[in-house]
Structure formats: structure tokens, C-alpha cells
Motif scaffolding. Structure first.
Motif, PDB file in Angstrom:
ATOM      1  N   MET A  48      -4.322 -33.022  36.662  1.00  0.00           N
ATOM      2  CA  MET A  48      -3.654 -34.266  36.969  1.00  0.00           C
ATOM      3  C   MET A  48      -2.437 -33.953  37.835  1.00  0.00           C
ATOM      4  O   MET A  48      -1.749 -32.968  37.629  1.00  0.00           O
ATOM      5  CB  MET A  48      -3.236 -34.974  35.674  1.00  0.00           C
ATOM      6  CG  MET A  48      -2.750 -36.369  35.968  1.00  0.00           C
ATOM      7  SD  MET A  48      -2.054 -37.281  34.575  1.00  0.00           S
ATOM      8  CE  MET A  48      -3.394 -37.426  33.482  1.00  0.00           C
ATOM      9  N   MET A  49      -2.148 -34.820  38.814  1.00  0.00           N
ATOM     10  CA  MET A  49      -1.014 -34.599  39.690  1.00  0.00           C
ATOM     11  C   MET A  49       0.273 -35.006  38.984  1.00  0.00           C
ATOM     12  O   MET A  49       0.299 -35.936  38.199  1.00  0.00           O
ATOM     13  CB  MET A  49      -1.165 -35.425  40.972  1.00  0.00           C
ATOM     14  CG  MET A  49      -2.354 -35.018  41.791  1.00  0.00           C
ATOM     15  SD  MET A  49      -2.343 -35.920  43.321  1.00  0.00           S
ATOM     16  CE  MET A  49      -2.023 -34.579  44.431  1.00  0.00           C
ATOM     17  N   MET A  50       1.333 -34.294  39.292  1.00  0.00           N
ATOM     18  CA  MET A  50       2.615 -34.578  38.673  1.00  0.00           C
ATOM     19  C   MET A  50       3.216 -35.828  39.307  1.00  0.00           C
ATOM     20  O   MET A  50       3.258 -35.961  40.526  1.00  0.00           O
ATOM     21  CB  MET A  50       3.535 -33.373  38.890  1.00  0.00           C
ATOM     22  CG  MET A  50       4.801 -33.446  38.108  1.00  0.00           C
ATOM     23  SD  MET A  50       5.622 -31.847  38.138  1.00  0.00           S
ATOM     24  CE  MET A  50       6.946 -32.209  39.269  1.00  0.00           C
ATOM     25  N   ILE A 101      -4.497 -42.295  42.657  1.00  0.00           N
ATOM     26  CA  ILE A 101      -5.088 -41.276  41.778  1.00  0.00           C
ATOM     27  C   ILE A 101      -4.674 -41.530  40.334  1.00  0.00           C
ATOM     28  O   ILE A 101      -5.497 -41.428  39.414  1.00  0.00           O
ATOM     29  CB  ILE A 101      -4.708 -39.861  42.256  1.00  0.00           C
ATOM     30  CG1 ILE A 101      -5.452 -39.552  43.565  1.00  0.00           C
ATOM     31  CG2 ILE A 101      -5.030 -38.805  41.193  1.00  0.00           C
ATOM     32  CD1 ILE A 101      -4.982 -38.295  44.272  1.00  0.00           C
ATOM     33  N   GLY A 102      -3.417 -41.892  40.113  1.00  0.00           N
ATOM     34  CA  GLY A 102      -2.952 -42.214  38.762  1.00  0.00           C
ATOM     35  C   GLY A 102      -3.684 -43.400  38.170  1.00  0.00           C
ATOM     36  O   GLY A 102      -4.075 -43.385  36.988  1.00  0.00           O
ATOM     37  N   ALA A 103      -3.904 -44.443  38.979  1.00  0.00           N
ATOM     38  CA  ALA A 103      -4.619 -45.626  38.498  1.00  0.00           C
ATOM     39  C   ALA A 103      -6.069 -45.292  38.162  1.00  0.00           C
ATOM     40  O   ALA A 103      -6.607 -45.767  37.156  1.00  0.00           O
ATOM     41  CB  ALA A 103      -4.555 -46.749  39.545  1.00  0.00           C
ATOM     42  N   VAL A 104      -6.700 -44.467  38.994  1.00  0.00           N
ATOM     43  CA  VAL A 104      -8.095 -44.085  38.725  1.00  0.00           C
ATOM     44  C   VAL A 104      -8.164 -43.163  37.506  1.00  0.00           C
ATOM     45  O   VAL A 104      -9.074 -43.283  36.687  1.00  0.00           O
ATOM     46  CB  VAL A 104      -8.759 -43.446  39.967  1.00  0.00           C
ATOM     47  CG1 VAL A 104     -10.155 -42.924  39.641  1.00  0.00           C
ATOM     48  CG2 VAL A 104      -8.847 -44.469  41.095  1.00  0.00           C
ATOM     49  N   ASN A 105      -7.189 -42.262  37.356  1.00  0.00           N
ATOM     50  CA  ASN A 105      -7.159 -41.409  36.165  1.00  0.00           C
ATOM     51  C   ASN A 105      -6.995 -42.261  34.908  1.00  0.00           C
ATOM     52  O   ASN A 105      -7.672 -42.022  33.904  1.00  0.00           O
ATOM     53  CB  ASN A 105      -6.030 -40.377  36.252  1.00  0.00           C
ATOM     54  CG  ASN A 105      -6.331 -39.267  37.235  1.00  0.00           C
ATOM     55  OD1 ASN A 105      -7.475 -39.054  37.627  1.00  0.00           O
ATOM     56  ND2 ASN A 105      -5.299 -38.553  37.641  1.00  0.00           N
ATOM     57  N   LEU A 110     -14.702 -45.962  42.984  1.00  0.00           N
ATOM     58  CA  LEU A 110     -13.291 -45.586  42.877  1.00  0.00           C
ATOM     59  C   LEU A 110     -13.140 -44.105  42.514  1.00  0.00           C
ATOM     60  O   LEU A 110     -12.293 -43.404  43.068  1.00  0.00           O
ATOM     61  CB  LEU A 110     -12.583 -46.475  41.851  1.00  0.00           C
ATOM     62  CG  LEU A 110     -12.394 -47.933  42.276  1.00  0.00           C
ATOM     63  CD1 LEU A 110     -11.989 -48.790  41.091  1.00  0.00           C
ATOM     64  CD2 LEU A 110     -11.379 -48.046  43.403  1.00  0.00           C
ATOM     65  N   LYS A 111     -13.985 -43.618  41.610  1.00  0.00           N
ATOM     66  CA  LYS A 111     -13.940 -42.202  41.244  1.00  0.00           C
ATOM     67  C   LYS A 111     -14.335 -41.321  42.432  1.00  0.00           C
ATOM     68  O   LYS A 111     -13.760 -40.257  42.648  1.00  0.00           O
ATOM     69  CB  LYS A 111     -14.859 -41.931  40.052  1.00  0.00           C
ATOM     70  CG  LYS A 111     -14.286 -42.433  38.739  1.00  0.00           C
ATOM     71  CD  LYS A 111     -15.191 -42.154  37.570  1.00  0.00           C
ATOM     72  CE  LYS A 111     -15.509 -40.698  37.459  1.00  0.00           C
ATOM     73  NZ  LYS A 111     -16.220 -40.327  36.237  1.00  0.00           N
ATOM     74  N   SER A 112     -15.285 -41.766  43.220  1.00  0.00           N
ATOM     75  CA  SER A 112     -15.723 -41.015  44.392  1.00  0.00           C
ATOM     76  C   SER A 112     -14.605 -40.925  45.434  1.00  0.00           C
ATOM     77  O   SER A 112     -14.386 -39.863  46.032  1.00  0.00           O
ATOM     78  CB  SER A 112     -16.958 -41.692  44.989  1.00  0.00           C
ATOM     79  OG  SER A 112     -17.309 -41.086  46.197  1.00  0.00           O
ATOM     80  N   ILE A 113     -13.897 -42.021  45.636  1.00  0.00           N
ATOM     81  CA  ILE A 113     -12.776 -42.020  46.592  1.00  0.00           C
ATOM     82  C   ILE A 113     -11.675 -41.086  46.095  1.00  0.00           C
ATOM     83  O   ILE A 113     -11.095 -40.329  46.881  1.00  0.00           O
ATOM     84  CB  ILE A 113     -12.258 -43.452  46.828  1.00  0.00           C
ATOM     85  CG1 ILE A 113     -13.318 -44.275  47.554  1.00  0.00           C
ATOM     86  CG2 ILE A 113     -10.946 -43.430  47.614  1.00  0.00           C
ATOM     87  CD1 ILE A 113     -13.024 -45.759  47.623  1.00  0.00           C
ATOM     88  N   THR A 170      -5.787 -49.253  44.473  1.00  0.00           N
ATOM     89  CA  THR A 170      -5.001 -49.056  43.246  1.00  0.00           C
ATOM     90  C   THR A 170      -5.031 -50.324  42.404  1.00  0.00           C
ATOM     91  O   THR A 170      -5.257 -50.267  41.187  1.00  0.00           O
ATOM     92  CB  THR A 170      -3.547 -48.667  43.595  1.00  0.00           C
ATOM     93  OG1 THR A 170      -3.569 -47.456  44.361  1.00  0.00           O
ATOM     94  CG2 THR A 170      -2.701 -48.483  42.348  1.00  0.00           C
ATOM     95  N   GLN A 171      -4.839 -51.477  43.044  1.00  0.00           N
ATOM     96  CA  GLN A 171      -4.911 -52.753  42.322  1.00  0.00           C
ATOM     97  C   GLN A 171      -6.298 -52.955  41.726  1.00  0.00           C
ATOM     98  O   GLN A 171      -6.426 -53.436  40.599  1.00  0.00           O
ATOM     99  CB  GLN A 171      -4.588 -53.915  43.259  1.00  0.00           C
ATOM    100  CG  GLN A 171      -3.140 -54.002  43.654  1.00  0.00           C
ATOM    101  CD  GLN A 171      -2.907 -55.109  44.672  1.00  0.00           C
ATOM    102  OE1 GLN A 171      -3.812 -55.554  45.366  1.00  0.00           O
ATOM    103  NE2 GLN A 171      -1.663 -55.553  44.760  1.00  0.00           N
ATOM    104  N   GLN A 172      -7.325 -52.581  42.473  1.00  0.00           N
ATOM    105  CA  GLN A 172      -8.686 -52.752  41.978  1.00  0.00           C
ATOM    106  C   GLN A 172      -8.949 -51.863  40.756  1.00  0.00           C
ATOM    107  O   GLN A 172      -9.593 -52.290  39.800  1.00  0.00           O
ATOM    108  CB  GLN A 172      -9.715 -52.462  43.077  1.00  0.00           C
ATOM    109  CG  GLN A 172      -9.634 -53.399  44.269  1.00  0.00           C
ATOM    110  CD  GLN A 172      -9.890 -54.849  43.936  1.00  0.00           C
ATOM    111  OE1 GLN A 172     -10.465 -55.180  42.926  1.00  0.00           O
ATOM    112  NE2 GLN A 172      -9.439 -55.736  44.807  1.00  0.00           N
ATOM    113  N   ALA A 173      -8.464 -50.625  40.794  1.00  0.00           N
ATOM    114  CA  ALA A 173      -8.636 -49.724  39.645  1.00  0.00           C
ATOM    115  C   ALA A 173      -7.913 -50.278  38.422  1.00  0.00           C
ATOM    116  O   ALA A 173      -8.457 -50.268  37.312  1.00  0.00           O
ATOM    117  CB  ALA A 173      -8.127 -48.319  39.984  1.00  0.00           C
ATOM    118  N   ASP A 174      -6.690 -50.788  38.628  1.00  0.00           N
ATOM    119  CA  ASP A 174      -5.940 -51.387  37.523  1.00  0.00           C
ATOM    120  C   ASP A 174      -6.664 -52.610  36.973  1.00  0.00           C
ATOM    121  O   ASP A 174      -6.754 -52.813  35.759  1.00  0.00           O
ATOM    122  CB  ASP A 174      -4.526 -51.781  37.973  1.00  0.00           C
ATOM    123  CG  ASP A 174      -3.630 -50.577  38.230  1.00  0.00           C
ATOM    124  OD1 ASP A 174      -3.929 -49.464  37.725  1.00  0.00           O
ATOM    125  OD2 ASP A 174      -2.617 -50.740  38.941  1.00  0.00           O
TER     126      ASP A 174
END
Length: 169
Positions: free
Chosen positions: A1-3, A23-27, A72-75, A148-152
């Protein structure tokens, strides 16, 4: 995970931070959605209950929530590890078409303006590259913000589907 680093006002719109937010939203989505198969056959369409909060309406042609989850995971994977070879080859072919059309346009414009010196032409090309970069950077930041909005939204929607809509929001 990125800091995650705290953002200063000047860094808020940086490409690096836009990628980190996505990346945070998808994680978060990936960690929340414990059983992705539950997303199969769940349509993306949902009434906008809260205007401005984002919804999955814009992607109704993509199929169900599961396919969008996978997209989203692929992106995210492409951002973290680079674009997969087949996709890169296809994009390179498209890029070559753009370069050829751009070259033919610049050739015709340089023929018509043959009075320009080579240093003026190089300066014009550099300015054009800077404009292209700014255009694409702005577009990429806008796309990352929407993704990011879509992942959320997908995460929130999953929680509603399984009955934990009020938890962890």
C-alpha cells in the motif's frame, strides 16, 4: 500500500496526489468488498439521492457492478505496475496515428511558413509540447478524480447491498 502524505494546498492538485487518492479509494473498495461475486448482475444504475456525491449512472453501459469493480482494479494495477503489453501495443499504434497526423499537419504548416528560422520552429514545437502536456495532465487529473468518486460510490453501494450502509462511512 502506498504511504499517504498530508497535502499542502499547492500539492492538492498534483498528479501524484490524484493517483494516490484513486489508489487509496480502490484499496478501500477492495478491502471492503469481501465477496466480489455478490456484485454480479447488480446494475450500476442508482437514483442520485445526494446530488454532487457521485453515482455510477455515468457508466450504465459497462454492465454490472462486478465488471466495474474489475475495471477499477485493472486501472489501479496499470498505475502501480505499468500498462499491460497488449494494451500498450494498441495505445502505441493509436499514438503513432496521432503522431503521423500531427507530423503531416506540422509539415504543411512549416511549408506554408518557410520564412520561420529553425530556432523559431523548435521554440514553437516546444511550446506546443508544453500545451499538449498541460492539456493531457489536466485531463488525466480529471479522469482520476472521477474514477476515485466511482470507487467510493461502488464501495458505498456494496455496503448498502449487503446491509451495512451505515457502517464505516
Amino acid at each position: 500500500m502506498m504511504m499517504q502524505l498530508s497535502e499542502t494546498p499547492n500539492q492538492k492538485n498534483s498528479l501524484f496526489n490524484a493517483m494516490n487518492r484513486f489508489i487509496g479509494a480502490v484499496n478501500n473498495m477492495d478491502q471492503t468488498i469481501m465477496v466480489p461475486s455478490l456484485l454480479r448482475d447488480v446494475p450500476l444504475l442508482e437514483e442520485d439521492k445526494e446530488p454532487g456525491q457521485g453515482s455510477l449512472k455515468a457508466v450504465e453501459d459497462e454492465g454490472d457492478m462486478y465488471s466495474y469493480y474489475q475495471l477499477l482494479k485493472s486501472i489501479r494495477r496499470d498505475i502501480e505496475w505499468g500498462v499491460r503489453r497488449a494494451a500498450a501495443d494498441e495505445r502505441r499504434k493509436e499514438g503513432m496515428k496521432l503522431v503521423r497526423s500531427h507530423s503531416s499537419m506540422s509539415t504543411s504548416s512549416s511549408v506554408s511558413s518557410s520564412s520561420l528560422s529553425s530556432s523559431e520552429e523548435e521554440e514553437e514545437e516546444d511550446e506546443d509540447l508544453e500545451k499538449q502536456f498541460q492539456f493531457h495532465l489536466t485531463g488525466l487529473q480529471g479522469v482520476l478524480s472521477k474514477l476515485t468518486q466511482q470507487a467510493d460510490c461502488l464501495t458505498k453501494r456494496y455496503k448498502q447491498e449487503i446491509g451495512i450502509g451505515g457502517w464505516g462511512q
